[in-house]
Design a protein around this motif. Structure first.
Motif, PDB file in Angstrom:
ATOM      1  N   TYR A  87     -32.591  17.640 106.325  1.00 49.64           N
ATOM      2  CA  TYR A  87     -32.109  17.060 105.072  1.00 49.64           C
ATOM      3  C   TYR A  87     -31.616  15.627 105.276  1.00 49.64           C
ATOM      4  O   TYR A  87     -31.869  14.747 104.452  1.00 49.64           O
ATOM      5  N   LEU A 118     -26.935  13.273 100.138  1.00 46.35           N
ATOM      6  CA  LEU A 118     -27.193  14.654 100.546  1.00 46.35           C
ATOM      7  C   LEU A 118     -26.251  15.626  99.834  1.00 46.35           C
ATOM      8  O   LEU A 118     -26.694  16.631  99.255  1.00 46.35           O
ATOM      9  N   CYS A 122     -27.389  18.177  96.838  1.00 44.38           N
ATOM     10  CA  CYS A 122     -27.222  19.598  97.105  1.00 44.38           C
ATOM     11  C   CYS A 122     -26.359  20.245  96.021  1.00 44.38           C
ATOM     12  O   CYS A 122     -26.707  21.315  95.495  1.00 44.38           O
ATOM     13  N   PHE A 172     -34.838  16.961  97.078  1.00 43.70           N
ATOM     14  CA  PHE A 172     -33.969  17.986  97.659  1.00 43.70           C
ATOM     15  C   PHE A 172     -34.333  19.364  97.113  1.00 43.70           C
ATOM     16  O   PHE A 172     -34.341  20.354  97.852  1.00 43.70           O
ATOM     17  N   THR A 176     -35.737  22.823  99.256  1.00 44.40           N
ATOM     18  CA  THR A 176     -34.902  24.022  99.316  1.00 44.40           C
ATOM     19  C   THR A 176     -35.400  25.153  98.426  1.00 44.40           C
ATOM     20  O   THR A 176     -34.740  26.184  98.323  1.00 44.40           O
TER      21      THR A 176
END
Length: 423
Positions: A87, A118, A122, A172, A176
């Motif tokens: 990441y 990040l 997230c 992101f 994921t």
């Protein structure tokens, strides 16, 4: 001596030219100019969550920072990963492009900027996931145990200054996504923000918004009325509003014979004026409505009109014309057009009385024909006479009683004269 001054000036300007890029800025995440912010500063300030660099580090927002780290840790556990190497690598690759999205120079050094991207990416993606898929939520997660927290998060995530680039969020999410995840990223955004909008008719357009720059633009893109989309494609409008043209307030329009009614299930911006009746969808107004509208307007003011019509600005401009006092708010509430969740009609009137300060209006508007038709209706001799009559004699019970007394006195005098002539 004069030559030395000129030489130093030449060097100074030359240095400026050397460091300045020859291309125009392509910044997409703006800081609200002071002249707009001064009208109502709280509208642009996050309450509990800082996203991006503009509000990072403010003490009253520190409480939510730990939940960003918690959400990252829970994500790693769910995916069976032991570190964040992949990441961090992905965010580093996006850093330079992301920095160029902000209008102000970033003082954050490289590692801090990458860490911010990040954690923010997230938190947002996991928040959207957990909202859409309840099975991913932890039982002790306070964010989902308290309704007020979700409401505040919606508000803060739709502030124009409180953004990270949309391509960072997309990247992101793609990194994921789980194999059994049926919902796509756009559907998760729709689901989370649908209740943040103060009206119905939130559209789910099928095309992929590849050029979307941030969440505010995503909402703007998918909330616009059908006429704005047609306008964007054809660049044709049914009427062109004259510069500075206005319509009368709601109470005066009613005096001129115009009736107000609400329409259900329509986009908030699909307003119609037909046969002397103005039809408006219901507008729910609570404490978060003004910040949302002001931030969408700020976004429109600094976006290309070719790509993003100013439909929120135009709508609020029309409502600003209709509402000049608490009486106008009361009238629109009586007709079901405004749902007042604040309680004080004057507070709502104040919102609309100040929302248009320093705004640039476009002549190309879905409401141009409405302005023309309403003013044409009010300019007809019969409507002007009736409006004047209602304003003078029917705007209060005592005025009406006085009018009736004068009317019956006139009839009595006429009958008396007629009786005298006949006898």
């Amino acid at each position: 001596m004069a030559d030395d001054i000129v030489d130093h000036l030449v060097i100074h300007i030359g240095e400026k030219l050397r460091v300045q890029s020859p291309t125009l800025s392509n910044c997409s995440i703006i800081q609200v100019p002071q002249y707009l912010r001064n009208v109502y500063p709280p509208a642009y300030e996050p309450h509990i969550l800082a996203i991006g660099p503009y509000h990072s580090g403010k003490s009253h927002l520190n409480c939510m920072e730990k939940y960003k780290t918690i959400y990252l840790k829970l994500l790693l556990q769910r995916r069976g990963e032991t570190n964040v190497t992949r990441y961090v690598t992905a965010m580093r690759a996006l850093e330079e492009r992301a920095r160029k999205c902000y209008t102000e120079p970033m003082n954050l050094e490289q590692d801090r900027f990458v860490e911010m991207m990040l954690l923010d990416a997230c938190f947002i993606t996991e928040l959207l996931r957990k909202y859409k898929m309840a099975n991913l939520r932890e039982n002790d997660d306070p964010i989902f145990r308290l309704h007020c927290v979700i409401k505040k998060l919606r508000r803060d995530l739709l502030l124009i200054e409180n953004q990270i680039p949309f391509f960072v969020l997309r990247e992101f999410f793609a990194m994921t996504v789980m194999p059994d995840e049926a919902d796509d990223f756009h559907e998760m955004i729709y689901a989370f923000f649908e209740h943040a909008l103060p009206g119905t008719g939130y559209a789910h357009y099928s095309e992929s918004p590849i050029k979307i720059k941030h969440l505010v633009e995503f909402i703007h893109h998918n909330w616009q009325p059908s006429c704005s989309r047609t306008m964007r494609n054809t660049r044709k409008v049914t009427g062109e509003r004259k510069y500075g043209e206005v319509i009368r307030c709601a109470t005066e329009l009613e005096e001129a014979g115009i009736k107000f009614t609400t329409v259900e299930g329509e986009s908030l911006f699909n307003i119609k004026f037909e046969n002397g009746i103005m039809k408006l969808p219901r507008l729910n107004i609570d404490d978060d409505t003004e910040p949302l509208m002001r931030n969408l307007i700020a976004y429109e003011q600094f976006s290309s009109l070719e790509e993003n019509p100013n439909y929120v600005t135009d709508y609020m401009n029309l409502m600003e014309c209709l509402i000049t006092s608490a009486k106008d708010v009361e009238l629109l509430c009586q007709h079901g057009i405004i749902n007042n969740c604040i309680g004080d009609d004057q507070v709502i009137a104040n919102i609309f009385n100040t929302i248009g300060f320093f705004l640039v209006l476009s002549p190309e508007s879905c409401n141009s024909q409405i302005f023309n038709d309403v003013n044409k209706h009010c300019s007809r001799r019969w409507n002007k006479w009736m409006a004047n009559l209602r304003h003078r004699y029917f705007n209060s019970p005592w005025s009406f009683i006085s009018f009736l007394a004068a009317f019956f006195m006139l009839i009595f005098a006429f009958l008396q004269t007629l009786f005298t002539a006949l006898t």
